[in-house]
Design a protein around this motif. Structure first.
Motif, PDB file in Angstrom:
ATOM      1  N   GLY A 534      16.030 -52.522  32.483  1.00 11.44           N
ATOM      2  CA  GLY A 534      16.750 -53.565  31.757  1.00 11.44           C
ATOM      3  C   GLY A 534      18.245 -53.418  31.933  1.00 11.44           C
ATOM      4  O   GLY A 534      18.806 -52.347  31.679  1.00 11.44           O
ATOM      5  N   ARG A 536      21.960 -54.887  30.851  1.00 13.99           N
ATOM      6  CA  ARG A 536      22.644 -55.718  29.854  1.00 13.99           C
ATOM      7  C   ARG A 536      24.106 -55.805  30.255  1.00 13.99           C
ATOM      8  O   ARG A 536      24.719 -54.818  30.617  1.00 13.99           O
ATOM      9  CB  ARG A 536      22.527 -55.054  28.477  1.00 13.99           C
ATOM     10  CG  ARG A 536      22.936 -55.923  27.309  1.00 13.99           C
ATOM     11  CD  ARG A 536      22.317 -55.360  26.023  1.00 13.99           C
ATOM     12  NE  ARG A 536      22.764 -53.990  25.748  1.00 13.99           N
ATOM     13  CZ  ARG A 536      23.956 -53.687  25.177  1.00 13.99           C
ATOM     14  NH1 ARG A 536      24.788 -54.626  24.849  1.00 13.99           N
ATOM     15  NH2 ARG A 536      24.291 -52.444  24.948  1.00 13.99           N
ATOM     16  N   ALA A 538      27.976 -56.302  29.314  1.00 20.19           N
ATOM     17  CA  ALA A 538      28.818 -56.124  28.132  1.00 20.19           C
ATOM     18  C   ALA A 538      30.258 -55.943  28.589  1.00 20.19           C
ATOM     19  O   ALA A 538      30.527 -55.734  29.774  1.00 20.19           O
ATOM     20  CB  ALA A 538      28.366 -54.913  27.329  1.00 20.19           C
TER      21      ALA A 538
ATOM     22  N   LEU B  50      17.926 -40.148  30.748  1.00 16.38           N
ATOM     23  CA  LEU B  50      18.735 -41.223  31.322  1.00 16.38           C
ATOM     24  C   LEU B  50      17.924 -42.080  32.288  1.00 16.38           C
ATOM     25  O   LEU B  50      18.117 -43.288  32.384  1.00 16.38           O
ATOM     26  CB  LEU B  50      19.945 -40.633  32.061  1.00 16.38           C
ATOM     27  CG  LEU B  50      21.067 -40.143  31.169  1.00 16.38           C
ATOM     28  CD1 LEU B  50      22.102 -39.396  31.995  1.00 16.38           C
ATOM     29  CD2 LEU B  50      21.719 -41.317  30.463  1.00 16.38           C
ATOM     30  N   TRP B  51      17.012 -41.417  33.011  1.00 17.34           N
ATOM     31  CA  TRP B  51      16.233 -42.128  34.017  1.00 17.34           C
ATOM     32  C   TRP B  51      15.393 -43.241  33.379  1.00 17.34           C
ATOM     33  O   TRP B  51      15.043 -44.216  34.031  1.00 17.34           O
ATOM     34  CB  TRP B  51      15.365 -41.144  34.786  1.00 17.34           C
ATOM     35  CG  TRP B  51      14.711 -41.750  35.986  1.00 17.34           C
ATOM     36  CD1 TRP B  51      13.386 -41.967  36.170  1.00 17.34           C
ATOM     37  CD2 TRP B  51      15.354 -42.227  37.171  1.00 17.34           C
ATOM     38  NE1 TRP B  51      13.168 -42.550  37.382  1.00 17.34           N
ATOM     39  CE2 TRP B  51      14.364 -42.717  38.029  1.00 17.34           C
ATOM     40  CE3 TRP B  51      16.698 -42.277  37.585  1.00 17.34           C
ATOM     41  CZ2 TRP B  51      14.643 -43.265  39.275  1.00 17.34           C
ATOM     42  CZ3 TRP B  51      16.964 -42.832  38.827  1.00 17.34           C
ATOM     43  CH2 TRP B  51      15.961 -43.317  39.659  1.00 17.34           C
ATOM     44  N   HIS B  52      15.061 -43.072  32.106  1.00 17.67           N
ATOM     45  CA  HIS B  52      14.222 -44.082  31.456  1.00 17.67           C
ATOM     46  C   HIS B  52      15.025 -45.028  30.578  1.00 17.67           C
ATOM     47  O   HIS B  52      14.444 -45.864  29.895  1.00 17.67           O
ATOM     48  CB  HIS B  52      13.132 -43.398  30.617  1.00 17.67           C
ATOM     49  CG  HIS B  52      12.139 -42.688  31.470  1.00 17.67           C
ATOM     50  ND1 HIS B  52      12.179 -41.330  31.706  1.00 17.67           N
ATOM     51  CD2 HIS B  52      11.122 -43.159  32.203  1.00 17.67           C
ATOM     52  CE1 HIS B  52      11.209 -40.997  32.533  1.00 17.67           C
ATOM     53  NE2 HIS B  52      10.545 -42.095  32.840  1.00 17.67           N
ATOM     54  N   LYS B  53      16.335 -44.881  30.603  1.00 22.01           N
ATOM     55  CA  LYS B  53      17.138 -45.738  29.726  1.00 22.01           C
ATOM     56  C   LYS B  53      17.545 -47.031  30.425  1.00 22.01           C
ATOM     57  O   LYS B  53      17.544 -47.116  31.648  1.00 22.01           O
ATOM     58  CB  LYS B  53      18.412 -44.980  29.320  1.00 22.01           C
ATOM     59  CG  LYS B  53      18.156 -44.010  28.196  1.00 22.01           C
ATOM     60  CD  LYS B  53      19.435 -43.772  27.441  1.00 22.01           C
ATOM     61  CE  LYS B  53      19.143 -43.159  26.091  1.00 22.01           C
ATOM     62  NZ  LYS B  53      20.266 -43.261  25.207  1.00 22.01           N
ATOM     63  N   GLY B  54      17.896 -48.017  29.616  1.00 22.54           N
ATOM     64  CA  GLY B  54      18.413 -49.256  30.165  1.00 22.54           C
ATOM     65  C   GLY B  54      19.848 -49.072  30.640  1.00 22.54           C
ATOM     66  O   GLY B  54      20.455 -48.019  30.436  1.00 22.54           O
ATOM     67  N   VAL B  55      20.390 -50.089  31.292  1.00 22.74           N
ATOM     68  CA  VAL B  55      21.727 -49.997  31.870  1.00 22.74           C
ATOM     69  C   VAL B  55      22.626 -51.052  31.232  1.00 22.74           C
ATOM     70  O   VAL B  55      22.204 -52.197  31.064  1.00 22.74           O
ATOM     71  CB  VAL B  55      21.666 -50.233  33.396  1.00 22.74           C
ATOM     72  CG1 VAL B  55      23.037 -50.059  34.001  1.00 22.74           C
ATOM     73  CG2 VAL B  55      20.671 -49.300  34.026  1.00 22.74           C
ATOM     74  N   VAL B  56      23.819 -50.651  30.863  1.00 22.76           N
ATOM     75  CA  VAL B  56      24.828 -51.610  30.414  1.00 22.76           C
ATOM     76  C   VAL B  56      25.867 -51.715  31.516  1.00 22.76           C
ATOM     77  O   VAL B  56      26.414 -50.709  31.963  1.00 22.76           O
ATOM     78  CB  VAL B  56      25.498 -51.144  29.113  1.00 22.76           C
ATOM     79  CG1 VAL B  56      26.488 -52.197  28.630  1.00 22.76           C
ATOM     80  CG2 VAL B  56      24.455 -50.877  28.056  1.00 22.76           C
ATOM     81  N   VAL B  57      26.078 -52.930  31.982  1.00 24.71           N
ATOM     82  CA  VAL B  57      27.001 -53.139  33.092  1.00 24.71           C
ATOM     83  C   VAL B  57      28.154 -53.996  32.602  1.00 24.71           C
ATOM     84  O   VAL B  57      27.949 -54.981  31.888  1.00 24.71           O
ATOM     85  CB  VAL B  57      26.285 -53.820  34.274  1.00 24.71           C
ATOM     86  CG1 VAL B  57      27.272 -54.119  35.384  1.00 24.71           C
ATOM     87  CG2 VAL B  57      25.171 -52.953  34.786  1.00 24.71           C
ATOM     88  N   SER B  58      29.361 -53.601  33.005  1.00 21.32           N
ATOM     89  CA  SER B  58      30.537 -54.380  32.619  1.00 21.32           C
ATOM     90  C   SER B  58      30.447 -55.803  33.173  1.00 21.32           C
ATOM     91  O   SER B  58      29.883 -56.030  34.238  1.00 21.32           O
ATOM     92  CB  SER B  58      31.786 -53.693  33.161  1.00 21.32           C
ATOM     93  OG  SER B  58      32.838 -54.601  33.238  1.00 21.32           O
ATOM     94  N   ILE B  66      26.388 -50.442  40.909  1.00 21.07           N
ATOM     95  CA  ILE B  66      25.148 -49.660  40.934  1.00 21.07           C
ATOM     96  C   ILE B  66      24.982 -48.996  42.294  1.00 21.07           C
ATOM     97  O   ILE B  66      24.503 -47.862  42.392  1.00 21.07           O
ATOM     98  CB  ILE B  66      23.944 -50.578  40.630  1.00 21.07           C
ATOM     99  CG1 ILE B  66      24.190 -51.242  39.277  1.00 21.07           C
ATOM    100  CG2 ILE B  66      22.637 -49.797  40.702  1.00 21.07           C
ATOM    101  CD1 ILE B  66      23.116 -51.195  38.297  1.00 21.07           C
ATOM    102  N   ASP B 209      31.835 -45.923  32.187  1.00 17.80           N
ATOM    103  CA  ASP B 209      31.058 -47.140  32.014  1.00 17.80           C
ATOM    104  C   ASP B 209      29.658 -47.058  32.593  1.00 17.80           C
ATOM    105  O   ASP B 209      28.909 -48.011  32.494  1.00 17.80           O
ATOM    106  CB  ASP B 209      31.801 -48.321  32.638  1.00 17.80           C
ATOM    107  CG  ASP B 209      32.627 -49.063  31.607  1.00 17.80           C
ATOM    108  OD1 ASP B 209      32.064 -49.960  30.962  1.00 17.80           O
ATOM    109  OD2 ASP B 209      33.805 -48.704  31.424  1.00 17.80           O
ATOM    110  N   PRO B 213      19.976 -44.916  34.681  1.00 24.83           N
ATOM    111  CA  PRO B 213      19.727 -44.269  35.977  1.00 24.83           C
ATOM    112  C   PRO B 213      20.983 -44.066  36.824  1.00 24.83           C
ATOM    113  O   PRO B 213      21.110 -42.995  37.441  1.00 24.83           O
ATOM    114  CB  PRO B 213      18.736 -45.217  36.650  1.00 24.83           C
ATOM    115  CG  PRO B 213      18.040 -45.886  35.535  1.00 24.83           C
ATOM    116  CD  PRO B 213      19.034 -46.021  34.425  1.00 24.83           C
ATOM    117  N   PRO B 214      21.919 -45.022  36.912  1.00 29.70           N
ATOM    118  CA  PRO B 214      23.123 -44.715  37.701  1.00 29.70           C
ATOM    119  C   PRO B 214      23.884 -43.504  37.169  1.00 29.70           C
ATOM    120  O   PRO B 214      24.377 -42.678  37.951  1.00 29.70           O
ATOM    121  CB  PRO B 214      23.966 -45.989  37.578  1.00 29.70           C
ATOM    122  CG  PRO B 214      23.001 -47.069  37.312  1.00 29.70           C
ATOM    123  CD  PRO B 214      21.925 -46.449  36.483  1.00 29.70           C
TER     124      PRO B 214
END
Lengths: 648, 302
Positions: A534, A536, A538, B50-58, B66, B209, B213-214
């Protein structure tokens, strides 16, 4: 016989293109492309093992018969002329069309064909007199191309500076060729290494060709000319035209006997050009000026290779000299390809936004994804990053340097500093290109012009894609061009046999392939993993600040401040800073300008002194008779003294 | 078949042992400070999480945000695979591989800085600027160190260069390379991996930021880079290639552990220097390498 026809055909097509350029853009494009394609074919025919082409006219021009010759060394540079000449012609159709530049587009086309033609003739001429003629015609067509946009004051200034510097160099070449002709008794050029008395002429050639090659400190014309010319012109100037100076150096260092210090001096000039070129590039705020200084840096890298090769020949034709020379030659092609690509990219940015000022750009990747990715590709290539082509040539130069250092001979005194300089150059160039591509294409748009940018058309995109393709081929199959390089090496010094590609070069090619594949796979895999988890969108985390604006981003100037501060002694930045004062500051500004140190601190003062002296002399010319009589008497007395005492 | 197994073994060492090093460093620091500290395997837990977490991208970031960490990670791994692992040998050895190693690390630097600048954050810009600028001085030191090894052994391939010890210049080279290790891996006194003030950091601020996974790729890459420099340092100084297999393995493991513990002690006992003094420190490292080079040069000529 076939070569006669091919080359005659190419010349006729380019002349016809020049004649048709003003009125018939499509005919011009077709003829230029056909002409450059023919030149490319002849170049590859020669590089691929075809016989050396040699042709003499039955008629004389300027009292001398025309003598043209195409050997592997000429063909190596001719291929570059043809590729960038053809690519730039296509690019110009999108970048400098009649509808946007009604006054200059036609002129630009005419001079473009002339430039390509004259550079080819420079490469072909084997007669000193005609070489000089072609050289002068090449310099003049470049001048008219640089000043296409002559209504701008900076463009005119850049053009004049180029013309003046170029002619200073040509003056050196006049001296060189006429001295050569006097000493050998003929204008014919060819190997003459057994005439030991010709050795000092190398220094004259080094000056004459060095001006054109843009080596530090003779590079003064280069930054402003490349920055102010239209971008397709900058591309051919930077990618190809400065290589003509290098061609002259390589050619005559192969034909003439060399003075003892030649290798040392070339190596030192190369190291200085490389490090200072990279430092100046990092400090620039103008995108095209940055690229121009980077050309100085890359010429430095090539000169390091050439210098090591010259040291190698002075030490009994060593293998390390050959490796470094191979690297230098390959870097000629590589730099031609990625520098043209980068200038095309900069042109596309300039076309879309109307500014070269990096601090006004930013975030362009969204509007111009093609340009952004191609520029990033070029940046990585020019920073000599594996698995791209810039690395292959620098790697060969490094191998030559390391082997020379390990030989434990006297040359190590020069080799060790040069190696360290090359390493520092690499890191500086990387910083410069991270800055260039990131400030222009990444982050948030800094001004409205950057918001309203648009992607370039296919006429401009296609040549960029083609050049990127060439870079990729040179990167992934470096061993494939080795046969060409080895023929050029044999042509340069007949004692050198090229031989098979070094085993390590083949391994490097495979490593590059594997690396490219795994980089792609890893990027895609990480992208998929992120998507499944996922993604997101922001706001950027700015230390918790909720309302960041685009002007709060790091600028190019601040990015470079740290490293360029270390070079403050030569960069001498001029800063004007008005601090914000008081609780509600009204006014605060900061202006930074990076001067052309050599031009403004050395050449400028010398020129001023000459002007002052001339003004003083002019005051003695007032038309008063007694003064003139006094001059006459003084001159007669001086001559008399000369006759009296001079004969002793 | 054997070679594939060997390659897998080397890959496993780099991939699975690298995250141990930051754990060891943290344990040492905790021990010096009299705390219990996080478990040695903490980074493994972090990576798995972290490998299983979602990603927040600016909102400003392009796909390069990525791709950058991915490319940097592969570059560091490829550089590591070029480095011989003592008795395990190397996967690929050719003339000039050492230059490829140096430039692969440069590729990783390019991509990390690129990804940092994607976000348009002033802090990340600051970090990227510091990273690429200090790298200029670090590069000079590394090239000099490599030249030293090359002059000493008369070879340009890593496996031959790292076999003998440096001889009399070993101490100088060791100190110089150790300083480069600290700078390149952003440890105290050049940088503080534990600080929470963005203004004062180099490497950590560049990855502010990143998430999910990254970020895992970034952290794992950093651990591999630390292991890479430790292995390089140990092999450059000790004559690993001249020992028997058991002794060489012992020397390798002991040497890497020693380096790691030394990093931990440096971090506990010294403070981060002011930024304007970092160049001075790096220049000192460069000069140490130059002196080692001079010794190797004289030694070779004799």
């Amino acid at each position: 016989m076939m070569m006669d026809w091919l080359i005659a055909g190419a010349v006729i097509m380019l002349v016809a293109a020049a004649l048709s350029g003003a009125r018939f853009p499509r005919v011009w494009l077709a003829l230029t492309l056909a002409g450059t394609a023919t030149l490319l074919a002849t170049a590859f025919w020669t590089l691929g093992g075809g016989a050396e082409w040699d042709w003499r006219s039955s008629f004389a021009v300027g009292g001398e018969r025309i003598h043209l010759r195409l050997d592997a060394l000429s063909a190596w540079f001719l291929a570059l002329v043809a590729v960038v000449g053809g690519g730039g012609a296509v690019y110009a159709r999108g970048y400098w069309p009649d509808c946007e530049h009604p006054a200059s587009a036609g002129r630009g086309r005419t001079w473009w064909s002339m430039l390509v033609l004259c550079m080819s003739l420079v490469l072909l001429c084997a007669n000193g007199l005609h070489f000089l003629m072609a050289w002068e015609a090449f310099a003049l067509s470049a001048f008219f191309l640089i000043t296409l946009e002559r209504e701008r004051r900076e463009t005119r200034a850049a053009g004049w500076l180029y013309l003046a510097a170029s002619h200073a160099g040509t003056l050196g070449l006049f001296a060189f060729f006429s001295l050569l002709a006097t000493k050998t008794g003929s204008w014919e050029l060819g190997p003459m290494r057994d005439h030991a008395e010709l050795a000092p002429l190398f220094w004259v050639a080094l000056f004459g060709f060095g001006v054109k090659a843009g080596m530090f400190p003779l590079h003064i014309w280069l930054p402003s000319a490349h920055a102010n010319a239209p971008s397709h012109v900058s591309a051919i100037m930077s990618g190809v035209a400065i290589k003509m100076g290098l061609y002259g150096l390589v050619r005559f260092s192969g034909w003439l006997p060399l003075p003892a210090g030649a290798g040392w001096v070339v190596l030192a000039l190369g190291a200085v050009s490389a490090v200072l070129g990279a430092a100046f590039a990092l400090a620039q705020n103008d995108l095209k000026r940055l690229l121009a200084y980077c050309s100085v840096e890359n010429m430095g890298v090539i000169l390091i290779g050439l210098g090591v090769a010259l040291l190698g020949t002075a030490n009994g034709d060593t293998a390390w000299g050959r490796l470094a020379m191979a690297g230098a030659l390959l870097h000629v092609w590589n730099h031609g390809a990625f520098k043209a690509l980068l200038f095309f990219g900069a042109g596309s940015v300039l076309h879309a936004t109307g500014t070269r000022e990096m601090s006004r750009l930013g975030g362009l990747w969204r509007a111009m994804p093609w340009t952004a990715s191609l520029f990033a590709f070029g940046s990585a290539a020019i920073s000599a990053l594996p698995p791209l082509n810039g690395f292959v040539s620098e790697w060969l130069v490094y191998l030559g340097l390391f082997d020379a250092a390990a030989s434990h001979t006297r040359v190590a005194v020069a080799i060790v500093p040069a190696t360290i300089a090359l390493g520092v150059t690499g890191a500086l160039a990387l910083a410069g290109f991270v800055k260039a591509s990131a400030v222009v294409f990444l982050g948030a748009p800094r001004t409205q012009v950057a918001v309203h940018a648009h992607e370039c058309g296919w006429w401009m995109r296609a040549p960029m894609l083609a050049l990127a393709g060439i870079c990729a081929c040179l990167a992934l199959a470096p061993a494939a061009v080795w046969p060409f390089i080895s023929r050029v090496l044999v042509g340069w010094r007949s004692a050198w046999s090229g031989g098979k590609p070094p085993a390590s070069l083949i391994t490097l090619g495979y490593t590059h392939l594997a690396l490219a594949a795994s980089l792609t796979v890893a990027a895609i895999a990480l992208w998929f993993r992120s998507r499944t988890n996922g993604v997101r969108r922001a706001l950027t985390w700015d230390c918790g600040y909720a309302l960041p604006t685009a002007r709060m981003q790091y600028t190019g100037g601040s990015f470079a401040a740290l490293a360029s501060g270390w070079f403050g002694w030569v960069l001498r930045p001029e800063r004007r800073l008005h601090w914000p004062r008081g609780p509600f500051p009204r006014q605060a500004d900061f202006v930074e300008r990076i001067p052309e140190t050599v031009l403004e601190r050395v050449i400028g003062p010398v020129g001023d002194a000459v002007m002052v002296a001339s003004a003083w002399v002019r005051q003695r010319q007032q038309g008063s008779l007694p003064d003139y009589i006094l001059y006459l008497v003084a001159a007669l007395a001086a001559m008399g003294a000369l006759v009296l005492f001079g004969s002793i | 078949m054997i070679s594939i197994l060997e390659f897998l073994a080397r890959l496993a060492v780099w991939l699975f042992l690298a995250p141990l090093l930051p754990g060891v460093i943290n344990k040492v620091k905790a021990w010096v400070a009299g705390r219990r500290g996080p478990p040695v395997l903490q980074l493994y837990y972090d990576l798995a999480r972290l490998w299983h977490k979602g990603v927040v991208v600016s909102t400003f970031a392009s796909p390069g945000f990525i791709a950058g960490p991915a490319v940097a990670w592969v570059a560091v791994l490829a550089a590591a695979l070029l480095l011989p692992l003592g008795p395990l040998g190397t996967s690929l050895s050719f003339r000039g591989d050492v230059i490829l190693l140096i430039y692969l690390l440069a590729l990783a630097r390019f991509c990390t800085a690129w990804a940092a600048l994607e976000t348009g954050s002033a802090f990340e810009g600051m970090g990227a600027a510091r990273e690429v600028s200090y790298a200029v001085l670090a590069e000079a030191a590394v090239i000099t160190a490599v030249l030293t090894l090359s002059m000493q052994s008369g070879s340009v391939s890593l496996s031959a260069m790292l076999t003998p010890s440096v001889g009399p210049g070993a101490v100088l080279l060791a100190v110089g390379l150790f300083a480069v290790l600290l700078a390149e891996n952003c440890r105290v006194p050049f940088d503080d991996p534990n600080t929470h003030l963005e203004l004062t950091m180099i490497h950590e601020v560049m990855v502010l930021d990143h998430s999910g996974p990254p970020l895992a790729a970034v952290l794992h890459g950093a651990a591999m880079k630390l292991l890479l420099f430790s292995v390089l340092l140990v092999q450059a100084v000790l004559p690993i290639g001249e020992l028997s297999v058991a002794a060489a393995s012992g020397a390798m493991i002991g040497g890497v552990l020693l380096v790691t513990v030394a990093v931990g002690f440096t971090e506990s006992l010294t403070a981060r220097v002011a930024f304007r003094r970092v160049p001075l420190l790096l220049t000192t490292a460069f000069l140490l390498c130059v002196f080692a080079l001079l010794i190797a040069w004289k030694g070779g000529a004799a």
